[in-house]
Design an enzyme around this catalytic site. Sequence first.
Site, PDB file in Angstrom:
ATOM      1  N   ASN A   1     -12.540  10.885  -1.705  1.00 35.29           N
ATOM      2  CA  ASN A   1     -13.070  10.104  -2.818  1.00 35.29           C
ATOM      3  C   ASN A   1     -13.201   8.654  -2.367  1.00 35.29           C
ATOM      4  O   ASN A   1     -12.245   8.083  -1.824  1.00 35.29           O
ATOM      5  CB  ASN A   1     -12.130  10.215  -4.023  1.00 35.29           C
ATOM      6  CG  ASN A   1     -11.998  11.641  -4.520  1.00 35.29           C
ATOM      7  OD1 ASN A   1     -12.968  12.388  -4.552  1.00 35.29           O
ATOM      8  ND2 ASN A   1     -10.784  12.039  -4.896  1.00 35.29           N
TER       9      ASN A   1
ATOM     10  N   ASP B   1       0.391  16.799  -1.171  1.00 35.80           N
ATOM     11  CA  ASP B   1       0.068  15.958  -2.332  1.00 35.80           C
ATOM     12  C   ASP B   1       1.136  16.156  -3.411  1.00 35.80           C
ATOM     13  O   ASP B   1       1.576  17.277  -3.665  1.00 35.80           O
ATOM     14  CB  ASP B   1      -1.320  16.314  -2.881  1.00 35.80           C
ATOM     15  CG  ASP B   1      -1.877  15.233  -3.782  1.00 35.80           C
ATOM     16  OD1 ASP B   1      -2.828  14.552  -3.379  1.00 35.80           O
ATOM     17  OD2 ASP B   1      -1.330  15.057  -4.903  1.00 35.80           O
TER      18      ASP B   1
ATOM     19  N   CYS C   1       0.854  -1.196   0.000  1.00 37.01           N
ATOM     20  CA  CYS C   1       0.000   0.000   0.000  1.00 37.01           C
ATOM     21  C   CYS C   1       0.886   1.242   0.000  1.00 37.01           C
ATOM     22  O   CYS C   1       1.742   1.411   0.870  1.00 37.01           O
ATOM     23  CB  CYS C   1      -0.914  -0.004   1.229  1.00 37.01           C
ATOM     24  SG  CYS C   1      -1.751   1.574   1.490  1.00 37.01           S
TER      25      CYS C   1
ATOM     26  N   HIS D   1      -4.053   1.138   8.441  1.00 38.18           N
ATOM     27  CA  HIS D   1      -4.559   0.902   7.086  1.00 38.18           C
ATOM     28  C   HIS D   1      -6.058   0.631   7.119  1.00 38.18           C
ATOM     29  O   HIS D   1      -6.509  -0.385   7.644  1.00 38.18           O
ATOM     30  CB  HIS D   1      -3.845  -0.269   6.399  1.00 38.18           C
ATOM     31  CG  HIS D   1      -4.366  -0.487   5.006  1.00 38.18           C
ATOM     32  ND1 HIS D   1      -3.893   0.192   3.915  1.00 38.18           N
ATOM     33  CD2 HIS D   1      -5.379  -1.258   4.551  1.00 38.18           C
ATOM     34  CE1 HIS D   1      -4.576  -0.157   2.843  1.00 38.18           C
ATOM     35  NE2 HIS D   1      -5.493  -1.045   3.205  1.00 38.18           N
TER      36      HIS D   1
ATOM     37  N   HIS E   1      -8.069   8.461   2.910  1.00 37.01           N
ATOM     38  CA  HIS E   1      -7.399   9.761   2.975  1.00 37.01           C
ATOM     39  C   HIS E   1      -8.389  10.883   2.743  1.00 37.01           C
ATOM     40  O   HIS E   1      -9.399  10.715   2.056  1.00 37.01           O
ATOM     41  CB  HIS E   1      -6.235   9.840   1.983  1.00 37.01           C
ATOM     42  CG  HIS E   1      -6.611   9.521   0.566  1.00 37.01           C
ATOM     43  ND1 HIS E   1      -6.785   8.228   0.127  1.00 37.01           N
ATOM     44  CD2 HIS E   1      -6.850  10.317  -0.495  1.00 37.01           C
ATOM     45  CE1 HIS E   1      -7.103   8.252  -1.162  1.00 37.01           C
ATOM     46  NE2 HIS E   1      -7.151   9.502  -1.560  1.00 37.01           N
TER      47      HIS E   1
HETATM   48  P1  5GP Z   1      -7.324   9.855  -4.658  1.00 34.78           P
HETATM   49  O1  5GP Z   1      -7.220   9.983  -6.154  1.00 34.78           O
HETATM   50  O2  5GP Z   1      -7.251   8.386  -4.246  1.00 34.78           O
HETATM   51  O3  5GP Z   1      -8.497  10.548  -4.066  1.00 34.78           O
HETATM   52  O4  5GP Z   1      -6.079  10.605  -4.053  1.00 34.78           O
HETATM   53  C1  5GP Z   1      -4.794  10.079  -4.085  1.00 34.78           C
HETATM   54  C2  5GP Z   1      -3.868  11.266  -4.018  1.00 34.78           C
HETATM   55  O5  5GP Z   1      -2.579  10.807  -3.681  1.00 34.78           O
HETATM   56  C3  5GP Z   1      -3.743  12.027  -5.352  1.00 34.78           C
HETATM   57  O6  5GP Z   1      -4.114  13.382  -5.147  1.00 34.78           O
HETATM   58  C4  5GP Z   1      -2.280  11.871  -5.723  1.00 34.78           C
HETATM   59  O7  5GP Z   1      -1.733  13.035  -6.331  1.00 34.78           O
HETATM   60  C5  5GP Z   1      -1.633  11.568  -4.392  1.00 34.78           C
HETATM   61  N1  5GP Z   1      -0.435  10.757  -4.493  1.00 34.78           N
HETATM   62  C6  5GP Z   1      -0.302   9.612  -5.224  1.00 34.78           C
HETATM   63  N2  5GP Z   1       0.931   9.101  -5.066  1.00 34.78           N
HETATM   64  C7  5GP Z   1       1.588   9.942  -4.220  1.00 34.78           C
HETATM   65  C8  5GP Z   1       2.920   9.950  -3.685  1.00 34.78           C
HETATM   66  O8  5GP Z   1       3.749   9.069  -3.942  1.00 34.78           O
HETATM   67  N3  5GP Z   1       3.250  10.974  -2.858  1.00 34.78           N
HETATM   68  C9  5GP Z   1       2.351  11.962  -2.550  1.00 34.78           C
HETATM   69  N4  5GP Z   1       2.794  12.939  -1.735  1.00 34.78           N
HETATM   70  N5  5GP Z   1       1.105  11.987  -3.028  1.00 34.78           N
HETATM   71  C10 5GP Z   1       0.723  10.988  -3.863  1.00 34.78           C
HETATM   72 ZN    ZN Z   2      -2.322   1.457   3.665  1.00 31.15          ZN
END
Ligand code: 5GP
Ligand code: ZN
Length: 113
Positions: free
Chosen positions: A86, A29, A3, A45, A99
């Site tokens: 989301n 982000d 994860c 988790h 998150h």
């Molecule tokens: P979701 O699309 O699941 O609502 O949000 C996931 C978020 O995690 C996205 O906004 C994406 O930019 C962020 N994200 C994905 N991989 C990484 C990472 O390796 N580091 C950081 N800081 N953010 C990440």
């Molecule tokens: Zn996790």
Amino acid sequence: MDCLFCKIVAGQIPSTKVYEDEYIYAFEDINPEAPVHVVIIPKEHIASIKELKEEHKALIGHIHYMANVIAKEKGIYDDGFRIVSNTGEKAGQTVFHLHFHLLGGREFRWPPG
Ligand code: 5GP
Ligand code: ZN
């Protein structure tokens, strides 16, 4: 467990920390959608809001309380900010570790896309 956000919590993947305590971790982000875009996660988790149990109620309250504190620290408190979680693929969830996005520093539209 494979994860991404568990690895971020463990420090196996680098991130820019915004806040941390025993229960939660907040970081910048990697692909910000607004001038301020902080991701707040439980250290435990939990895949999404759908997996929440009775025992997580205080944790979710804590995350929202700290989002408020972080919004003040980031200077987006007065103008307004958005907290988004989301839930599920069709809603745009790409990382299946619960998150909350804290977004601010620009105007947002409603309804969201
Ligand atoms: P979701 O699309 O699941 O609502 O949000 C996931 C978020 O995690 C996205 O906004 C994406 O930019 C962020 N994200 C994905 N991989 C990484 C990472 O390796 N580091 C950081 N800081 N953010 C990440
Ligand atoms: Zn996790």
